[in-house]
Design a protein around this motif. Structure first.
Motif, short mmCIF file in Angstrom:
data_model
loop_
_atom_site.label_atom_id
_atom_site.label_comp_id
_atom_site.label_asym_id
_atom_site.label_seq_id
_atom_site.Cartn_x
_atom_site.Cartn_y
_atom_site.Cartn_z
N PHE A 90 0.84 -1.27 -0.12
CA PHE A 90 0.17 0.01 0.05
C PHE A 90 0.86 1.30 -0.05
O PHE A 90 0.52 2.34 -0.68
CB PHE A 90 -0.95 -0.21 1.22
CG PHE A 90 -1.75 -1.45 1.05
CD1 PHE A 90 -2.68 -1.61 0.28
CD2 PHE A 90 -1.77 -2.15 2.14
CE1 PHE A 90 -3.43 -2.69 0.04
CE2 PHE A 90 -2.64 -3.22 2.26
CZ PHE A 90 -3.55 -3.56 1.06
N GLN A 91 2.06 1.35 0.69
CA GLN A 91 2.82 2.34 0.67
C GLN A 91 3.25 2.59 -0.62
O GLN A 91 3.43 3.82 -1.15
CB GLN A 91 3.95 2.38 1.58
CG GLN A 91 4.86 3.55 2.07
CD GLN A 91 3.98 4.59 2.52
OE1 GLN A 91 3.10 4.73 3.13
NE2 GLN A 91 4.24 5.97 1.46
N LYS A 92 3.78 1.72 -1.33
CA LYS A 92 4.19 1.82 -2.78
C LYS A 92 3.32 2.36 -3.41
O LYS A 92 3.67 3.14 -4.70
CB LYS A 92 4.94 0.62 -3.04
CG LYS A 92 6.19 0.05 -2.46
CD LYS A 92 7.27 0.87 -2.81
CE LYS A 92 7.86 0.62 -4.22
NZ LYS A 92 8.84 1.35 -4.44
N ALA A 93 2.07 2.04 -3.33
CA ALA A 93 0.94 2.43 -4.44
C ALA A 93 0.73 3.85 -4.08
O ALA A 93 0.51 4.40 -4.97
CB ALA A 93 -0.36 1.62 -4.03
N ILE A 94 0.82 4.32 -2.61
CA ILE A 94 0.42 5.50 -2.34
C ILE A 94 1.63 6.47 -3.15
O ILE A 94 1.53 7.38 -3.73
CB ILE A 94 0.70 5.89 -1.00
CG1 ILE A 94 -0.72 5.35 -0.25
CG2 ILE A 94 0.64 7.40 -0.55
CD1 ILE A 94 -0.69 5.29 1.11
N LEU B 132 -9.53 7.36 -4.70
CA LEU B 132 -10.14 6.22 -3.84
C LEU B 132 -9.16 5.31 -3.63
O LEU B 132 -9.32 4.77 -2.30
CB LEU B 132 -11.48 5.62 -4.83
CG LEU B 132 -12.64 6.61 -4.82
CD1 LEU B 132 -13.64 5.72 -5.64
CD2 LEU B 132 -13.24 6.75 -3.49
N MET B 133 -8.47 4.87 -4.56
CA MET B 133 -7.09 3.89 -4.20
C MET B 133 -6.35 4.36 -3.25
O MET B 133 -6.18 3.54 -2.33
CB MET B 133 -6.51 3.63 -5.59
CG MET B 133 -5.53 2.36 -5.28
SD MET B 133 -4.54 1.90 -6.72
CE MET B 133 -5.70 1.65 -8.08
N LYS B 134 -5.80 5.80 -3.10
CA LYS B 134 -5.10 6.00 -2.28
C LYS B 134 -5.71 6.13 -0.82
O LYS B 134 -5.23 5.61 0.15
CB LYS B 134 -4.85 7.37 -2.50
CG LYS B 134 -3.92 8.26 -1.69
CD LYS B 134 -3.17 9.61 -1.90
CE LYS B 134 -2.39 10.15 -0.97
NZ LYS B 134 -1.76 11.64 -1.39
N ALA B 135 -7.25 6.46 -0.82
CA ALA B 135 -7.77 6.49 0.32
C ALA B 135 -7.81 4.90 1.05
O ALA B 135 -7.74 4.81 2.19
CB ALA B 135 -9.32 7.00 0.11
N GLU B 136 -7.99 3.93 0.11
CA GLU B 136 -8.15 2.57 0.34
C GLU B 136 -6.79 2.15 1.04
O GLU B 136 -6.69 1.36 2.03
CB GLU B 136 -8.55 1.71 -0.62
CG GLU B 136 -10.12 1.85 -0.95
CD GLU B 136 -10.62 0.75 -2.03
OE1 GLU B 136 -10.45 -0.45 -1.54
OE2 GLU B 136 -10.66 0.98 -2.98
N CYS B 137 -5.69 2.63 0.22
CA CYS B 137 -4.35 2.11 1.02
C CYS B 137 -4.18 2.80 2.34
O CYS B 137 -3.69 2.09 3.11
CB CYS B 137 -3.36 3.02 0.04
SG CYS B 137 -3.35 1.99 -1.61
N LEU C 292 -6.42 6.47 9.13
CA LEU C 292 -7.81 6.59 8.74
C LEU C 292 -8.10 8.39 8.57
O LEU C 292 -8.51 8.78 7.90
CB LEU C 292 -8.81 6.40 9.94
CG LEU C 292 -8.71 4.45 10.10
CD1 LEU C 292 -9.66 3.94 11.13
CD2 LEU C 292 -9.25 4.04 8.52
N PRO C 293 -7.41 9.17 9.66
CA PRO C 293 -7.55 10.62 9.41
C PRO C 293 -6.92 11.17 8.07
O PRO C 293 -7.68 11.82 7.32
CB PRO C 293 -6.53 11.22 10.65
CG PRO C 293 -6.69 10.22 11.63
CD PRO C 293 -6.75 8.65 10.78
N GLU C 294 -5.96 10.40 7.58
CA GLU C 294 -5.23 10.79 6.25
C GLU C 294 -6.28 10.39 5.11
O GLU C 294 -6.47 11.19 4.18
CB GLU C 294 -4.00 10.41 6.17
CG GLU C 294 -2.96 11.05 6.89
CD GLU C 294 -1.51 10.24 6.68
OE1 GLU C 294 -0.90 10.44 5.77
OE2 GLU C 294 -1.23 9.28 7.77
N ALA C 295 -6.79 8.96 5.34
CA ALA C 295 -7.73 8.43 4.27
C ALA C 295 -9.12 9.59 4.20
O ALA C 295 -9.46 9.88 3.09
CB ALA C 295 -8.14 7.36 4.69
#
Length: 83
Positions: free
Chosen positions: A44-48, A63-68, A75-78
């Protein structure tokens, strides 16, 4: 059961061109597929990191970034990404 014949090369090129045409403007196909591949691998960090390199992220990547971020318990960042 009858097996389907593979498509000839010309229709495959057309399908690929159509698939790439529906990507949002400014988004390189490589970025989109790279981020999705990392997401599916649980990296997930690499995807971000890949998503953050895209100048203006389309809704799919937002949306993908929020899911990551959610998967990384951030959660607050999402929530902030979704606002």
């Amino acid at each position: 059961m009858q097996l389907e014949r593979p498509l000839p090369a010309q229709p495959l090129r057309l399908l690929l061109a159509l698939a790439l045409a529906v990507l949002p403007p400014g988004l390189a196909a490589a970025d989109f597929y790279e981020a999705r591949a990392y997401f599916r691998q649980g990296k997930f960090q690499k995807a971000i990191e890949v998503i953050d390199q895209v100048a203006s992220s389309p809704p799919e990547l937002v949306l993908m970034k929020a899911e990551c971020l959610e998967k990384l318990d951030r959660l607050p960042e999402a929530l902030a990404v979704l606002r």
